[in-house]
Design a protein around this motif. Structure first.
Motif, mmCIF file in Angstrom:
data_model
loop_
_atom_site.group_PDB
_atom_site.id
_atom_site.type_symbol
_atom_site.label_atom_id
_atom_site.label_comp_id
_atom_site.label_asym_id
_atom_site.label_seq_id
_atom_site.Cartn_x
_atom_site.Cartn_y
_atom_site.Cartn_z
ATOM 1 N N ASN A 343 0.854 -1.189 0.000
ATOM 2 C CA ASN A 343 0.000 0.000 0.000
ATOM 3 C C ASN A 343 0.886 1.234 0.000
ATOM 4 N N GLY A 344 0.816 2.000 -1.075
ATOM 5 C CA GLY A 344 1.726 3.121 -1.264
ATOM 6 C C GLY A 344 1.561 4.253 -0.282
ATOM 7 N N HIS A 345 0.447 4.318 0.467
ATOM 8 C CA HIS A 345 0.215 5.430 1.382
ATOM 9 C C HIS A 345 0.993 5.299 2.686
ATOM 10 N N ILE A 346 1.478 4.127 3.008
ATOM 11 C CA ILE A 346 2.133 3.895 4.299
ATOM 12 C C ILE A 346 3.641 4.098 4.161
ATOM 13 N N ASN A 347 4.180 5.075 4.872
ATOM 14 C CA ASN A 347 5.614 5.357 4.898
ATOM 15 C C ASN A 347 6.190 4.749 6.169
ATOM 16 N N TYR A 348 7.074 3.773 6.033
ATOM 17 C CA TYR A 348 7.589 3.110 7.225
ATOM 18 C C TYR A 348 8.734 3.881 7.867
ATOM 19 N N LEU A 349 9.179 4.994 7.276
ATOM 20 C CA LEU A 349 10.087 5.905 7.962
ATOM 21 C C LEU A 349 9.245 6.951 8.683
ATOM 22 N N SER A 350 8.871 6.657 9.894
ATOM 23 C CA SER A 350 7.982 7.497 10.685
ATOM 24 C C SER A 350 8.508 7.571 12.113
ATOM 25 N N PRO A 351 7.951 8.420 12.947
ATOM 26 C CA PRO A 351 8.440 8.522 14.328
ATOM 27 C C PRO A 351 8.419 7.179 15.041
ATOM 28 N N LEU A 352 9.462 6.906 15.777
ATOM 29 C CA LEU A 352 9.607 5.642 16.492
ATOM 30 C C LEU A 352 9.117 5.812 17.923
ATOM 31 N N GLU A 353 8.154 4.987 18.314
ATOM 32 C CA GLU A 353 7.597 5.106 19.653
ATOM 33 C C GLU A 353 8.483 4.454 20.705
ATOM 34 N N ASN A 354 9.117 3.376 20.373
ATOM 35 C CA ASN A 354 9.881 2.635 21.366
ATOM 36 C C ASN A 354 11.171 2.128 20.736
ATOM 37 N N PRO A 355 12.342 2.464 21.233
ATOM 38 C CA PRO A 355 12.523 3.267 22.459
ATOM 39 C C PRO A 355 12.395 4.755 22.172
ATOM 40 N N PHE A 356 11.716 5.443 23.064
ATOM 41 C CA PHE A 356 11.508 6.874 22.903
ATOM 42 C C PHE A 356 12.781 7.608 23.307
ATOM 43 N N PRO A 357 13.177 8.650 22.587
ATOM 44 C CA PRO A 357 14.498 9.247 22.801
ATOM 45 C C PRO A 357 14.827 9.623 24.239
ATOM 46 N N PHE A 358 13.882 10.248 24.958
ATOM 47 C CA PHE A 358 14.221 10.755 26.276
ATOM 48 C C PHE A 358 13.581 9.950 27.403
ATOM 49 N N PHE A 359 13.009 8.796 27.098
ATOM 50 C CA PHE A 359 12.433 7.955 28.135
ATOM 51 C C PHE A 359 13.478 6.942 28.582
ATOM 52 N N ASN A 360 13.953 7.077 29.813
ATOM 53 C CA ASN A 360 14.926 6.141 30.360
ATOM 54 C C ASN A 360 14.353 5.329 31.511
ATOM 55 N N THR A 361 13.102 5.623 31.892
ATOM 56 C CA THR A 361 12.493 4.903 32.997
ATOM 57 C C THR A 361 12.001 3.551 32.532
ATOM 58 N N HIS A 362 11.804 2.656 33.492
ATOM 59 C CA HIS A 362 11.352 1.305 33.171
ATOM 60 C C HIS A 362 9.891 1.324 32.732
ATOM 61 N N ILE A 363 9.594 0.593 31.709
ATOM 62 C CA ILE A 363 8.224 0.485 31.199
ATOM 63 C C ILE A 363 7.761 -0.944 31.372
ATOM 64 N N ASP A 364 6.647 -1.118 32.035
ATOM 65 C CA ASP A 364 6.101 -2.453 32.253
ATOM 66 C C ASP A 364 5.499 -2.966 30.952
ATOM 67 N N THR A 365 6.071 -4.015 30.403
ATOM 68 C CA THR A 365 5.607 -4.559 29.118
ATOM 69 C C THR A 365 4.891 -5.883 29.289
ATOM 70 N N ARG A 366 4.479 -6.208 30.512
ATOM 71 C CA ARG A 366 3.815 -7.497 30.704
ATOM 72 C C ARG A 366 2.460 -7.548 30.015
ATOM 73 N N ASN A 367 1.764 -6.405 30.005
ATOM 74 C CA ASN A 367 0.436 -6.387 29.405
ATOM 75 C C ASN A 367 0.473 -6.201 27.890
ATOM 76 N N ASP A 368 1.465 -5.483 27.417
ATOM 77 C CA ASP A 368 1.541 -5.219 25.987
ATOM 78 C C ASP A 368 2.998 -5.195 25.564
ATOM 79 N N ARG A 369 3.464 -6.306 25.040
ATOM 80 C CA ARG A 369 4.861 -6.399 24.615
ATOM 81 C C ARG A 369 5.077 -5.763 23.246
ATOM 82 N N VAL A 370 3.995 -5.442 22.564
ATOM 83 C CA VAL A 370 4.115 -4.878 21.224
ATOM 84 C C VAL A 370 4.354 -3.381 21.272
ATOM 85 N N ASN A 371 3.619 -2.672 22.127
ATOM 86 C CA ASN A 371 3.683 -1.210 22.125
ATOM 87 C C ASN A 371 3.688 -0.676 23.555
ATOM 88 N N PRO A 372 4.815 -0.737 24.247
ATOM 89 C CA PRO A 372 4.836 -0.331 25.664
ATOM 90 C C PRO A 372 4.598 1.157 25.877
#
Length: 778
Positions: A343-372
């Motif tokens: 699908n030509g509309h989807i650009n996979y060079l987009s903002p990256l959610e994880n790891p987020f640049p300035f987030f250094n704290t622990h993120i609990d990924t037990r409930n959602d390992r796909v998108n913490p």
């Protein structure tokens, strides 16, 4: 001879003033004069700046209260050393005493120049490629990979200014791989709202979003926006701006970036409920999208496939190699195909959610390992966002949003797929066919649903408002929010004011008034102190979106608020589908289903009611993508056989009933005979139409939408009764004193015994309480 040097010095000084004064006109746009400013602005560590003076002291001032503006173009706010490095603030722009004229836009960030019309239309829309991009080209022709972080500052000239003005930082859209802040003139918006408006460039495409490793996480564009905010925090006071009232305004993909930037620890003041420092952003305006919008962000799990593809195209596998401009040229990176093959509309060079640049704290990924990050946002949205952040969300319902992907339900419950088909299937009066409304579905799924979800999670301690605009004349909200429909501008929409009608101008003024109220006070209900237009005179209080789904609707020049608006969309996309409900149908689900049906079809006044009853919600037969002829043939054959059987039974029964006498049609079994009141003798008391009427051939017809008037008075046997009326039976209960004159009708069962037809009342047992059942869906 003594006076000659003095005369020469004065003459030289006069020539210098004449060549550099505001009277030296640069250019004119329809009575708007652009001149070199008289003022030289000296800023410590930055140098001496001189801008453009924009003169609105003409009919535009009288009509729209536009004040003059001083614009400083091409101010470099940030630097980065090499590719894929975070940016830092730029100091000592002009360390010498030379006055630098900031009258030209800085070069745009590196981006591909599209020359193939069809290829551009594949990743955007036909209208974008044909109308919009040719106008954008003149702003992006001049590019520089190494030096492109420039901003444009628009400062309104207010006489006897007693306080610092609020600041608006605008983040442009146009996808993540094209555009520039120079294409969006902030002069009219700054002039009308009396605020400092700033537009910026940020790195695009692979230079702004490529992910290389855990150490080089990408999202360099977010670093650039943060750098611009920090620059404004330190220097905007020199432009009469208030660093404690900064509004971040993003549109489309720029809104995604803005919604992410406000969660950075360096922007929101730190993590936790108690912030360590003041936040850099205090108000937020998002148009159309947030980082919750589908396909607008990426996560680490999705990167490995396209990362290998990029490295193979470049024949380069290390960071050192990619940074080497001799081995990998700028052109090589810009010619990468970063769009989905499916699908030509989807650009996979987009903002990256994880790891987020300035987030250094622990993120609990037990409930959602796909998108913490999203899970953390859902649970801690108030601590991730700045304190006292005031938010206004805007959306354009009639704009032709491009379809990002084909409809894919990911093998979810078939009930949900059938529900979608049922809700978005409409009747085409031209072709007399049912069709699936992909545009409406895309608008709800891609834009409105995620926007409502974002508002849900950030509105706990905040008054969030949502404004929906209906005009689609310019395929963007910017001609209205930036005031381009009012006066000429140096923008990509520079000619919109020539085609604008009175409704466009009124809508623009009303939108900018709401924006000005938020920018100045953080509340759209508190009027801006500088607004003198008649459109400001509104005493109506605008309620927040939750809990009653209060939408602000701007349509045909009228701004109103609708309660309970778009609840069906929120329930469907953010509750039913999001939760992937596998449970059996419950009352709430049925009510949602019923609401979806009503909303989807209420605007279609030409819907064929009879055909509507034939829709089977759990059948794929009416899916526009299904051409299964086998099921259609079986259905048609079954209906044909049933019609033959029914016709045969009717013939047999009609022959057997030929000898029946008229008295055999009367209801026996201790029931009173009913007669229909003659409309001519008993006229309607409420002025409504008669429930029964006689056709020209003498047959009697009954309108099922009207109430039957039933006469149970035994003294009125002289009225003629029809065969149809004799089949209606009532029961009376003398113990109920409050019973109205019309008895309650019960279902009847007609039987034949010894040649006489009899009818008996069938009492209906309630399986569930009446109050607990939703209304039936037809």
């Amino acid at each position: 001879m003594f006076y000659l040097p003095i005369i020469l010095i004065c003459f030289n000084h006069h020539l210098l003033l004449h060549t550099t004064s505001a009277s030296s006109l640069l250019f004119t746009l329809d009575n708007v004069r652009y001149s070199l400013s008289d003022r030289v602005l000296t800023i410590p560590k930055l140098g001496a700046l001189r801008g453009i003076y924009i003169d609105y002291e003409n009919e535009y001032n009288k009509k729209y209260n536009l004040v003059n503006v001083e614009a400083f173009l091409g101010v470099q706010y940030g630097l980065y050393h090499g590719r894929f490095e975070p940016s830092k603030e730029r100091f000592e722009l002009h360390p010498t005493t030379k006055v630098n004229k900031q009258i030209h836009f800085g070069p745009a960030c590196a981006q591909h120049i599209w020359t193939n019309h069809s290829e551009l239309a594949r990743i955007r829309t036909e209208k974008f490629a044909q109308d919009y991009y040719p106008k954008l080209l003149k702003y992006i022709q001049k590019q520089n990979e190494q030096q492109c972080l420039y901003m444009n500052i628009y400062q309104p000239q207010i006489k006897n200014l007693k306080e610092q003005l609020p600041v608006v930082l605008f983040i442009h859209g146009d996808g993540y791989d094209m555009g520039t802040g120079a294409a969006f003139d902030g002069a009219i918006f700054a002039s009308y709202t009396k605020s400092i408006v700033v537009t910026i460039n940020y790195r695009l495409g692979p230079f702004g979003f490529i992910y290389l490793s855990r150490e080089n996480k990408g999202d360099y564009a977010l670093h650039d926006i943060y750098t611009a905010l920090h620059w404004l925090k330190n220097y905007v006071t020199n432009f009469d701006g208030d660093p404690d009232r900064i509004t971040l305004y993003g549109t489309e993909s720029g809104a995604v970036l803005a919604s992410l930037v406000v969660m950075l620890e360096t922007v929101n003041g730190g993590t936790g409920t108690i912030k360590r420092r003041k936040s850099l952003v205090h108000r937020l305006i998002l148009n159309d999208q947030t980082f919750l919008s589908p396909h607008m962000t990426s996560i680490v799990n999705e990167i490995s496939s396209y990362q290998k593809d990029i490295l193979s195209q470049l024949s380069c596998s290390t960071l050192v190699c990619l940074r080497n401009q001799t081995l990998v040229k700028t052109k090589d990176l810009l010619e990468l195909n970063t769009y989905s093959k499916d699908n030509g509309h989807i650009n996979y060079l987009s903002p990256l959610e994880n790891p987020f640049p300035f987030f250094n704290t622990h993120i609990d990924t037990r409930n959602d390992r796909v998108n913490p990050l999203r899970m953390k946002f859902y649970h801690q949205s108030n601590t991730l966002l700045p304190e006292n952040l005031h938010i206004l969300l805007t959306i354009s319902s009639s704009i032709n949003h491009s379809l990002f992907h084909n409809i894919n339900f990911n093998n979810r419950n078939n009930f949900i797929q059938d529900l979608i088909n049922y809700a978005y299937t409409k009747w085409n009066t031209k072709t007399n066919e049912y069709y699936f409304d992909k545009d409406l579905f895309n608008y709800h799924q891609q834009f409105l649903g995620p926007l409502l979800k974002y508002a849900k999670y950030v509105s706990n301690d905040r008054n969030i408002h949502i404004l929906e605009k209906y005009s689609n004349k310019y395929q963007s909200e910017l001609p209205y929010t930036f005031g381009y429909v009012l006066a000429p501008s140096m923008s990509v929409y520079n000619d919109t004011y020539l085609n604008a009608d009175e409704n466009d101008k009124i809508e623009s003024l009303k939108t900018m008034n709401l924006f000005a109220n938020l920018i100045h006070h953080g509340d759209i209900n508190i009027q801006s102190p500088y607004c003198q237009n008649i459109q400001c005179e509104s005493n109506e209080k605008w309620n927040p979106i939750f809990p009653d789904f209060n939408f602000l609707v701007l349509k045909d020049g009228n701004l109103s608020q609708v309660r309970g608006y778009q609840t069906n969309v929120h329930n469907l996309f953010n509750n039913i589908i999001a939760n992937k409900s596998e449970n059996q149908m419950d009352i709430n689900l049925l009510n949602t289903w019923k609401t979806l049906f009503e909303v989807s079809h209420k605007m279609n006044v030409s819907t064929n009611t009879r055909g509507l009853l034939l829709i089977k919600p759990f059948s794929p037969l009416f899916d526009s993508n299904n051409n299964n002829q086998k099921y259609i043939l079986i259905l048609c054959s079954s209906i044909f056989v049933l019609l033959i059987i029914n016709f045969s039974i009717c013939i047999v029964l009609s022959k057997r009933g030929q000898g029946c006498r008229k008295r055999e049609y009367n209801c026996l079994n201790n029931h009173k005979q009913l007669t229909l009141v003659n409309p001519s003798e008993h006229p309607q008391q409420h002025g409504g139409s008669s429930p029964s009427s006689t056709n020209s051939n003498g047959t009697t017809t009954i309108d099922s939408t009207q109430q039957l008037i039933v006469n149970t008075n035994p003294n009125e046997h002289e009225h003629h009764s029809s065969p149809l009326s004799s089949l209606l039976c009532t029961t009376t209960n003398s113990s109920i004193n409050s019973t109205p004159p019309v008895d309650v009708l019960h279902p009847i069962n007609i039987t034949k015994k010894h040649g006489i037809l009899k009818c008996s009342s069938i009492k209906k047992t309630n399986v569930l309480a009446t109050s607990s059942l939703p209304e039936a869906i037809v």
